[in-house]
Design an enzyme around this catalytic site. Structure first.
Site, PDB file in Angstrom:
ATOM      1  N   GLU A   1       0.950   3.947   1.812  1.00  0.00           N
ATOM      2  CA  GLU A   1       1.456   4.397   3.107  1.00  0.00           C
ATOM      3  C   GLU A   1       2.596   3.515   3.615  1.00  0.00           C
ATOM      4  OE1 GLU A   1      -3.029   5.028   2.923  1.00  0.00           O
ATOM      5  OE2 GLU A   1      -1.668   3.386   2.506  1.00  0.00           O
TER       6      GLU A   1
ATOM      7  N   HIS B   1       0.838  -1.197   0.000  1.00  0.00           N
ATOM      8  CA  HIS B   1       0.000   0.000   0.000  1.00  0.00           C
ATOM      9  C   HIS B   1       0.877   1.253   0.000  1.00  0.00           C
ATOM     10  CE1 HIS B   1      -3.462  -2.353   2.151  1.00  0.00           C
ATOM     11  NE2 HIS B   1      -3.134  -2.876   0.968  1.00  0.00           N
TER      12      HIS B   1
END
Length: 158
Positions: free
Chosen positions: A55, A53
């Site tokens: 992040e 992901h």
């Protein structure tokens, strides 16, 4: 970070998400790392895949390139509330602040039970509260909900 700064940075993170979606067909998530001055963008990252992901990739890269005491003063700004994996990665990378635009619960409303995004009902604040470091959290930011939701609405239903 002021609300105006948060909105400006969330708009940039949303542009990263749009590029990930439009240029590469990736899930429309975007994250940026903001320096302690609250203005300088140190890095940006779009979603890579269902395990990498935006992040988490950003936090790992930041941890490789900056000392922990510096990252503790930085802010991770992301379009959607980090999942448990991403919140944990931010915690271990020692990034001291988080700003997110749309809640994970709101994301679930948009994605439903999509097999590529089985959203968990585990708020990032709960993940951070289980740790020993006080991560400051700002989010969700209602002023950004529609702009962020628009990217997801078009992606998951398209």
């Amino acid at each position: 970070m002021t609300l105006d700064q948060a909105i400006r940075h969330l708009n940039r993170a949303n542009a990263v998400a749009r590029r990930a979606r439009d240029a590469m067909g990736k899930h429309p998530f975007g994250a940026i790392l903001v320096a302690p001055d609250g203005e300088t963008v140190l890095a940006e990252q779009g979603n890579v895949d269902t395990v990498n992901h935006a992040e988490a990739v950003l936090a790992r890269t930041a941890a490789l390139n900056h000392p922990a005491d510096y990252l503790w003063q930085c802010t991770l700004v992301t379009t959607v509330e980090p999942c448990a994996m991403c919140a944990g990665t931010q915690y271990w990378a020692h990034i001291g602040r988080l700003v997110y635009g749309m809640s994970e619960r709101r994301l679930l409303e948009l994605t439903g039970s999509h097999h590529e995004n089985p959203t968990m009902d585990l708020p990032c604040r709960s993940v951070f509260a289980a740790g020993q470091k006080p991560i400051a959290v700002i989010g969700s930011v209602p002023e950004m909900d529609e702009a962020i939701a628009a990217l997801h609405r078009g992606f998951w239903q398209g």
